[in-house]
Design a protein around this motif. Structure first.
Motif, mmCIF file in Angstrom:
data_model
loop_
_atom_site.group_PDB
_atom_site.id
_atom_site.type_symbol
_atom_site.label_atom_id
_atom_site.label_comp_id
_atom_site.label_asym_id
_atom_site.label_seq_id
_atom_site.Cartn_x
_atom_site.Cartn_y
_atom_site.Cartn_z
ATOM 1 N N GLY A 150 0.831 -1.210 0.000
ATOM 2 C CA GLY A 150 0.000 0.000 0.000
ATOM 3 C C GLY A 150 0.858 1.249 0.000
ATOM 4 N N ASN A 151 1.907 1.238 0.835
ATOM 5 C CA ASN A 151 2.802 2.403 0.891
ATOM 6 C C ASN A 151 3.501 2.599 -0.438
ATOM 7 O OD1 ASN A 151 2.137 2.600 3.594
ATOM 8 N ND2 ASN A 151 3.899 1.397 4.254
ATOM 9 N N GLN A 197 1.099 4.127 -2.995
ATOM 10 C CA GLN A 197 0.920 5.555 -2.723
ATOM 11 C C GLN A 197 2.173 6.333 -3.139
ATOM 12 O OE1 GLN A 197 -0.550 5.899 1.235
ATOM 13 N NE2 GLN A 197 -1.628 7.796 0.835
ATOM 14 N N TRP A 218 2.433 9.388 -5.875
ATOM 15 C CA TRP A 218 3.030 10.680 -5.524
ATOM 16 C C TRP A 218 4.305 10.909 -6.332
ATOM 17 C CZ3 TRP A 218 1.297 14.676 -2.513
ATOM 18 C CH2 TRP A 218 0.143 14.436 -1.756
ATOM 19 N N TYR A 248 -7.577 6.538 -6.002
ATOM 20 C CA TYR A 248 -6.975 5.553 -5.104
ATOM 21 C C TYR A 248 -7.634 5.590 -3.728
ATOM 22 C CZ TYR A 248 -3.245 3.187 -2.465
ATOM 23 O OH TYR A 248 -2.536 2.344 -1.654
ATOM 24 N N GLN A 249 -7.830 6.810 -3.180
ATOM 25 C CA GLN A 249 -8.386 6.903 -1.832
ATOM 26 C C GLN A 249 -9.898 7.076 -1.832
ATOM 27 O OE1 GLN A 249 -6.155 10.211 -0.329
ATOM 28 N NE2 GLN A 249 -7.532 11.758 -1.142
ATOM 29 N N MET A 299 -6.502 18.273 0.194
ATOM 30 C CA MET A 299 -5.632 17.138 -0.141
ATOM 31 C C MET A 299 -4.254 17.558 -0.646
ATOM 32 S SD MET A 299 -7.553 15.663 -3.513
ATOM 33 C CE MET A 299 -6.373 14.482 -4.127
ATOM 34 N N ILE A 307 10.178 5.821 -0.984
ATOM 35 C CA ILE A 307 10.861 5.774 0.316
ATOM 36 C C ILE A 307 10.151 6.677 1.316
ATOM 37 C CG2 ILE A 307 13.005 6.425 1.506
ATOM 38 C CD1 ILE A 307 14.511 5.450 -0.956
ATOM 39 N N TYR A 366 7.018 7.389 1.508
ATOM 40 C CA TYR A 366 5.814 6.752 2.034
ATOM 41 C C TYR A 366 6.107 5.515 2.873
ATOM 42 C CZ TYR A 366 2.288 9.933 0.833
ATOM 43 O OH TYR A 366 1.511 11.054 0.839
#
Lengths: 307, 338
Positions: free
Chosen positions: A12-13, A16, A20, A204-205, A212, A254, A256
């Motif tokens: 998940g991280n 994300q 980003w 995604y969210q 945001m 890294i 996240y």
């Protein structure tokens, strides 16, 4: 405090971080190529999310919604560029002005709602938290395509002019480059990428929120700088442009993962922003301090003192 | 070689920052209610993850109520992990994703973005929300019958708007107080919803209603001044930004002689005349009881109706009421000073 739970949360991280990373590539374009810290991104990130969600919920196909979001982001960058070049407002201030203006515009886009949901069960979203491996795949495809396009574009005549504008504006102007035009182009492209990232994150969210994009520039800078330092450490002089761009995305990942570790440690999230600022400051400061330490003048002075 | 050393140094720096900041947690646990709750019990039957959007007295109270309800019914049988996104909506997604990958038995989402992130993370794990005003809007549901029809239930923090409108009419009749201004932050979805709902009620009662919105704390004073010039009475819904600017609002409205009706106690305490207030601890506790029904009795969240605040109290602010020469009926309770 089970280590397995940290690893379980890792995909998940990573997802994300990659999304980003798209945003960080946009920041790279202004911060590193053009040498401007463009603060528009805090606003244009939310613009991307808002446009995407509003269009999707109104029945527009997802790819079209994303495309319009990208154009909206480019428009935001164009405004910053015009404020800076045509109206002569300093770059930081021009970015802040656009960012503030976008707050109202984003609210208007979402017809006055501060928060809009896009329900994953109702629309065919490109990516969602529901399917993390799928999200990683989709965002990875986006990143690869974008890096390829950036690599190609910055190698063209216009791209080279853009890079030289960032390196030495006075010399570029002397060579007949319209540096104002170059700045506007770079700001538009950068914010287009940022808006794309915002549109992907919103899917995604599962929602777009007026807040945001708050602090997005810091995450972008953190990704650029963390990626650079680590990339340089691993590849040293062999660091080429594609690797450089790839490491921007790795920097975001890294970042996240670190956030994931922070949450896993149950560190008080009140201090999360301070923690981010400290990390970015360290990563910015260390290469500089090291540079001054290795400065040839200082070495000469030391030699002189030794005699 | 030097670059490698640099990389190692930076990694070490990151690790140290993480650890020192973590050490700060155990050292200064006075501020949050969560420090003691996070001690895990390996024999616990249930794992519950709580995702709270931001540090805020109302949300903190709801989380406190929720954990109290779980502790009262399940005691040590439940592990509660509380995570706070510090106002960053993207962090909500990180937190709920962690809960899902940990395989918690239930997620409690405190505030709207937390609920949306939780719903995006999982379609199976039961989700109990609280401090969410309108579930239909938050989840983008087409039809609404009091239940979500998916793995989500919870409690709403919707203030009893019809009753608040009636209260406003009792004390500030339309014959003398014709113009009502609704003052709130445009960035808060909940406030907009409340403004729309109470506008309907008030317009039916014969008031002329207009909205006065500010975008953040910086333009509160200017917008309030404008509202005071054009209105006879001002209504403020349960708005977080307004709640943090009550002193500013009071310093504009009181000299102008414009009374304020507040949507909650905290706002009324500083700048309002009267309020009908709900208690966030209570709605948090009610959400906790719903969570117990899901965990222990195996109830399905899609069959459970969204709960609302049961106890409302009519309150007034004696200082401002006497300053403005307003008399309130006897059944209003005086707001306690801190």
């Amino acid at each position: 405090m089970d280590i397995t739970s940290l690893f379980a949360a890792l995909p998940g991280n990573i997802a994300q971080g990659i999304i980003w990373g798209v945003m960080a590539l946009g920041v790279y374009l202004t911060f590193r190529v053009l040498n401007i810290a463009d603060l528009t991104v805090d606003g244009s990130f939310a613009t991307g999310g808002a446009v995407t969600v509003v269009l999707i919920t109104n029945g527009v196909p997802v790819p079209v919604a994303i495309l319009v979001a990208v154009l909206a982001g480019a428009l935001a960058g164009l405004c910053t560029g015009i404020l800076h070049t045509v109206l002569g407002i300093p770059d930081i201030l021009a970015g802040i002005l656009s960012q503030i203006a976008l707050y109202s515009i984003n609210l208007d886009i979402m017809s006055g709602c501060a928060n809009m949901a896009v329900n994953v069960m109702k629309y065919k979203l490109l990516l969602s938290l529901r399917n993390v491996p799928g999200a990683i795949l989709v965002s990875l495809i986006f990143v690869v395509v974008i890096i390829a396009l950036m690599y190609w574009y910055l190698g063209t005549e216009q791209g080279s002019a853009l890079r030289s504008t960032g390196n030495n504006p006075a010399m570029s102007r002397a060579q007949g480059i319209n540096i104002n035009m170059m700045k506007v182009i770079a700001l538009s492209l950068s914010n287009a990428l940022v808006a794309l990232s915002g549109g992907l994150i919103a899917q995604y969210q599962g929602f777009a929120d007026i807040n945001m994009g708050r602090g997005a520039i810091v995450i972008g800078l953190a990704a650029v700088i963390i990626g650079e330092v680590i990339g340089n450490a691993i590849f040293k002089k062999k660091m080429n442009f594609v690797l450089r761009l790839s490491f921007v995305v790795i920097g975001a990942i890294i970042y996240y993962i670190v956030i994931g570790i922070v949450l896993w440690l149950h560190m008080p999230t009140n201090d999360l922003k301070l923690f981010t600022a400290i990390i970015v400051a360290i990563f910015l400061a260390v290469p500089y301090l090291k540079g001054t330490a290795n400065n040839s003048f200082r070495k000469a002075a030391k030699r002189g003192a030794g005699k | 070689m030097k670059k490698k050393l640099l990389a190692i140094m930076l990694t070490a720096a990151m690790a140290v920052t993480t650890i020192t900041a973590c050490g700060g947690n155990t050292g200064s646990s006075t501020g949050g209610s969560d420090a003691t709750q996070n001690v895990s019990n390996p024999n616990a039957k249930y794992n519950v993850g709580v995702c709270q959007l931001v540090q805020h007295p109302a949300l903190d109270a709801a989380t406190e109520g929720f954990t109290a309800a779980l502790r009262d019914s399940l005691g040590e049988d439940v592990n509660i992990t509380i995570q706070n996104a510090a106002g960053d909506s993207a962090t909500c997604a990180t937190i709920t994703n962690t809960f899902v990958s940990d395989g918690v038995d239930l997620i409690m989402a405190n505030a709207t973005p937390a609920l949306q992130a939780a719903v995006s993370s999982t379609g199976d794990i039961p989700i109990v929300g609280t401090s969410v005003t309108d579930y239909a809007t938050a989840l983008e549901l087409d039809s609404w019958n009091g239940k979500t029809g998916i793995n989500v239930t919870g409690t709403s923090d919707l203030a009893p708007l019809a009753e608040q409108a009636a209260m406003l009419k009792d004390i500030f009749p339309a014959s003398t107080y014709k113009n009502v201004g609704i003052l709130y932050c445009a960035a808060e979805a909940n406030s907009k919803y409340q403004a729309e709902e109470i506008t309907k009620e008030l317009t039916e009662m014969g008031y002329a209603v207009s909205d006065y919105t500010f975008s953040d704390t910086n333009d509160v004073a200017a917008v309030t001044t404008n509202a005071c010039q054009n209105c006879d009475v001002i209504y403020i819904p349960t708005d977080n930004t307004a709640a943090s600017c009550t002193e500013t609002i009071d310093s504009v409205a009181r000299p102008a002689g414009v009374p304020i009706v507040a949507g909650e106690e905290g706002i009324c305490k500083v700048c309002g005349t009267v309020t009908l207030s709900i208690n966030y601890y209570d709605i948090g506790y009610a959400a906790g009881e719903m969570a117990v029904q899901i965990l222990k009795d195996g109830k399905d969240p899609k069959d459970m109706e969204i709960g609302f605040a049961k106890n409302v109290t009519k309150e007034f602010n004696p200082e401002i009421c006497s300053a403005l020469g307003i008399t309130v009926p006897d059944d209003y309770k005086e707001i306690a000073k801190d």
